[in-house]
Design a protein around this motif. Sequence first.
Motif, PDB file in Angstrom:
ATOM      1  N   GLN A 252       0.578  -1.313  -0.064  1.00 44.51           N
ATOM      2  CA  GLN A 252      -0.009  -0.054  -0.029  1.00 44.51           C
ATOM      3  C   GLN A 252       1.070   1.185   0.063  1.00 44.51           C
ATOM      4  N   ILE A 253       0.645   2.167  -0.964  1.00 44.74           N
ATOM      5  CA  ILE A 253       1.327   3.278  -1.014  1.00 44.74           C
ATOM      6  C   ILE A 253       0.374   4.427  -0.907  1.00 44.74           C
ATOM      7  N   LYS A 254       0.463   4.979   0.333  1.00 45.30           N
ATOM      8  CA  LYS A 254      -0.315   5.970   0.728  1.00 45.30           C
ATOM      9  C   LYS A 254       0.369   7.514   1.189  1.00 45.30           C
ATOM     10  N   GLY A 255      -0.089   8.397   1.045  1.00 43.92           N
ATOM     11  CA  GLY A 255       0.395   9.592   1.262  1.00 43.92           C
ATOM     12  C   GLY A 255      -0.415  10.247   2.361  1.00 43.92           C
ATOM     13  N   GLU A 256      -0.414  11.463   2.804  1.00 40.63           N
ATOM     14  CA  GLU A 256      -1.528  12.099   3.547  1.00 40.63           C
ATOM     15  C   GLU A 256      -1.760  13.564   2.975  1.00 40.63           C
ATOM     16  N   LYS A 257      -2.896  14.096   3.298  1.00 42.73           N
ATOM     17  CA  LYS A 257      -3.664  15.303   2.936  1.00 42.73           C
ATOM     18  C   LYS A 257      -2.623  16.339   2.970  1.00 42.73           C
ATOM     19  N   THR A 258      -2.155  17.252   2.034  1.00 43.54           N
ATOM     20  CA  THR A 258      -1.275  18.284   2.369  1.00 43.54           C
ATOM     21  C   THR A 258      -1.853  19.292   3.186  1.00 43.54           C
ATOM     22  N   GLN A 259      -0.816  19.818   3.930  1.00 42.42           N
ATOM     23  CA  GLN A 259      -1.465  20.761   4.855  1.00 42.42           C
ATOM     24  C   GLN A 259      -1.411  22.220   4.065  1.00 42.42           C
ATOM     25  N   LYS A 260      -2.393  22.964   4.798  1.00 39.87           N
ATOM     26  CA  LYS A 260      -2.925  24.347   4.249  1.00 39.87           C
ATOM     27  C   LYS A 260      -1.582  24.938   3.625  1.00 39.87           C
ATOM     28  N   ARG A 261      -1.722  25.695   2.438  1.00 40.67           N
ATOM     29  CA  ARG A 261      -0.615  26.362   1.904  1.00 40.67           C
ATOM     30  C   ARG A 261      -1.002  27.561   1.352  1.00 40.67           C
ATOM     31  N   SER A 262      -2.240  28.170   1.660  1.00 38.06           N
ATOM     32  CA  SER A 262      -2.668  29.247   1.229  1.00 38.06           C
ATOM     33  C   SER A 262      -2.849  30.188   2.396  1.00 38.06           C
ATOM     34  N   ILE A 263      -2.839  31.449   2.005  1.00 38.84           N
ATOM     35  CA  ILE A 263      -3.198  32.655   3.090  1.00 38.84           C
ATOM     36  C   ILE A 263      -4.344  33.463   2.529  1.00 38.84           C
ATOM     37  N   THR A 264      -4.736  34.263   3.382  1.00 41.59           N
ATOM     38  CA  THR A 264      -5.795  35.165   3.283  1.00 41.59           C
ATOM     39  C   THR A 264      -5.399  36.462   2.368  1.00 41.59           C
ATOM     40  N   LYS A 265      -6.394  37.015   1.757  1.00 42.00           N
ATOM     41  CA  LYS A 265      -6.068  38.412   1.083  1.00 42.00           C
ATOM     42  C   LYS A 265      -5.583  39.219   1.963  1.00 42.00           C
ATOM     43  N   GLU A 266      -6.116  39.396   3.058  1.00 47.80           N
ATOM     44  CA  GLU A 266      -5.396  40.318   4.330  1.00 47.80           C
ATOM     45  C   GLU A 266      -3.949  40.002   4.452  1.00 47.80           C
ATOM     46  N   ASP A 267      -3.555  38.693   4.602  1.00 46.46           N
ATOM     47  CA  ASP A 267      -2.241  38.376   4.681  1.00 46.46           C
ATOM     48  C   ASP A 267      -1.262  38.711   3.644  1.00 46.46           C
ATOM     49  N   ILE A 268      -2.055  38.596   2.609  1.00 44.32           N
ATOM     50  CA  ILE A 268      -1.049  38.825   1.072  1.00 44.32           C
ATOM     51  C   ILE A 268      -0.864  40.583   1.434  1.00 44.32           C
ATOM     52  N   LEU A 269      -1.961  41.392   1.492  1.00 47.47           N
ATOM     53  CA  LEU A 269      -1.610  42.664   1.570  1.00 47.47           C
ATOM     54  C   LEU A 269      -0.851  42.895   2.919  1.00 47.47           C
ATOM     55  N   LYS A 270      -0.839  42.292   3.716  1.00 45.32           N
ATOM     56  CA  LYS A 270       0.360  42.506   4.873  1.00 45.32           C
ATOM     57  C   LYS A 270       1.731  42.444   4.243  1.00 45.32           C
ATOM     58  N   LEU A 271       1.821  41.227   3.698  1.00 44.33           N
ATOM     59  CA  LEU A 271       3.302  40.960   3.043  1.00 44.33           C
ATOM     60  C   LEU A 271       3.517  42.131   1.829  1.00 44.33           C
ATOM     61  N   ASN A 272       2.678  42.359   1.381  1.00 46.46           N
ATOM     62  CA  ASN A 272       2.901  43.394   0.039  1.00 46.46           C
ATOM     63  C   ASN A 272       3.269  44.774   0.721  1.00 46.46           C
ATOM     64  N   LYS A 273       2.619  45.082   1.988  1.00 48.86           N
ATOM     65  CA  LYS A 273       3.067  46.420   2.681  1.00 48.86           C
ATOM     66  C   LYS A 273       4.472  46.497   3.406  1.00 48.86           C
ATOM     67  N   GLU A 274       4.822  45.281   3.800  1.00 52.54           N
ATOM     68  CA  GLU A 274       5.845  45.158   4.524  1.00 52.54           C
ATOM     69  C   GLU A 274       7.119  45.626   3.962  1.00 52.54           C
ATOM     70  N   LYS A 275       7.952  46.595   4.741  1.00 48.72           N
ATOM     71  CA  LYS A 275       9.025  47.344   4.390  1.00 48.72           C
ATOM     72  C   LYS A 275      10.364  46.167   4.312  1.00 48.72           C
ATOM     73  N   VAL A 276      10.966  46.345   3.186  1.00 46.75           N
ATOM     74  CA  VAL A 276      12.329  45.618   3.098  1.00 46.75           C
ATOM     75  C   VAL A 276      13.280  46.532   2.450  1.00 46.75           C
ATOM     76  N   LYS A 277      14.650  46.189   2.675  1.00 45.68           N
ATOM     77  CA  LYS A 277      15.622  47.112   2.260  1.00 45.68           C
ATOM     78  C   LYS A 277      15.764  46.731   0.657  1.00 45.68           C
ATOM     79  N   VAL A 278      15.858  47.812   0.036  1.00 47.58           N
ATOM     80  CA  VAL A 278      16.062  47.752  -1.332  1.00 47.58           C
ATOM     81  C   VAL A 278      17.494  46.866  -1.698  1.00 47.58           C
ATOM     82  N   GLY A 279      17.693  45.785  -2.505  1.00 45.17           N
ATOM     83  CA  GLY A 279      18.753  45.148  -2.690  1.00 45.17           C
ATOM     84  C   GLY A 279      19.050  44.031  -2.027  1.00 45.17           C
TER      85      GLY A 279
END
Length: 406
Positions: free
Chosen positions: A207-234
């Motif tokens: 028997q070759i069984k895997g398991e359900k992949t854990q959640k890999r998505s984030i909400t639009k709110e989290d996407i906006l947070k990442l987008n607005k987070e300041k990082v040093k250019v370069g």
Amino acid sequence: MASIKIMLDKRRPKKNQEFNIIFRITHDRVPHIVPTGLSTHPNDWNEGLSCFKASTRSSTNLNNILSTKLHKIQEAISELEARNEFSISAIRETLIVKEEKPKTDKVYCFNEFSKSLIETLIRSNKTGNSQVYNVAKNRLMSYAGKDTLLFKEIDYQFLEGFKDKLASENIKPNTISNYLRTIRAIFNKAIKAKVVDRSLYPFYDIQIKGEKTQKRSITKEDILKLNKEKVKVGSQEWHAKNYFFLSFALIGASFTDIAYLTKDNIQKDRIVFRRRKTKKLYDIKLTPLAKSILKLYTPDKYLLPIFPSNMIEDGIESKNITRQAIKQTNKYLDRIAKRCKIELNITTYVARHSWATISKRMGYSNELIAEALGHEYGNKITNIYLDSFDQHLIDDLNLKVQKGLK
């Protein structure tokens, strides 16, 4: 005492819609499958009598073949049970026929045959597959604890022990499943190449069984947070964030696909490329988000500074660079996510899952989302007759998913 029954195995149809005919041997209440080497359509099979219907072409000859094989197995079961040496592998040996013997007297080793497959894949520029085969081969050889492993030594008990050993080392179920599927593929290729007997195939009862992949998505709110987070250019974080959002802007294009993009892929206000994994053609409108990221880089050959311009595409070097770049990108994405107090482990793959999840939550249909991602939805045969969605619908969806990002 073992019992035996001839059955039509309806679990998986063949390409011609026939099903394999099997012997189901039950011993100590445990069923085992032994192939007969024959197959047929359900309309030509008599379920009650476990034989070909009289109306089937060459039914007499085919039923004689089944009877002969059944008799061999029954005799073998009686002899083995009398000696208290019953094993399913011994039963399968009774069905070895002359034409199934290897075409050479050389005893093929699993490691030698695997090595030849890997070398062939490398020569064909299929380095991704070659690495998958190599890792699985090395894992199995490590478990065997010796330099040479014969195909006949890889039986049910050996593979079960291999599975248990990996599990005891806390190897994830999906990784174990990948190893076993790869080893099974190597075995199948060896059988087709006539370098190993089909009777030695050990995967009927594995028997070759895997398991359900854990959640890999984030909400639009989290996407906006990442987008607005300041990082040093370069900085490394800056590059990681750019790669993530370019993938998101290109409907979840994989890291490998965006790494290979060149100026030739840009056609007016669209970007056109074939996915390296599936060869499917993508034609995506460049959104303001995608344009703003691409403007940050001065392309030499590739739009992003991941590959050197003189690199041989799809070679070992490119695979190694890609793997290291993904690892590095994921490391810095995770740092940014933690500052944004996002609990999920952010990786490059999260961009694709998040794009799909956000689209679904906005009320778009599974069919439209699947087409945008390059997937088939529903019945594959039915899909052939359905018209594709107009491209502007996908363009509009992608633009709305990115609303608020810059």
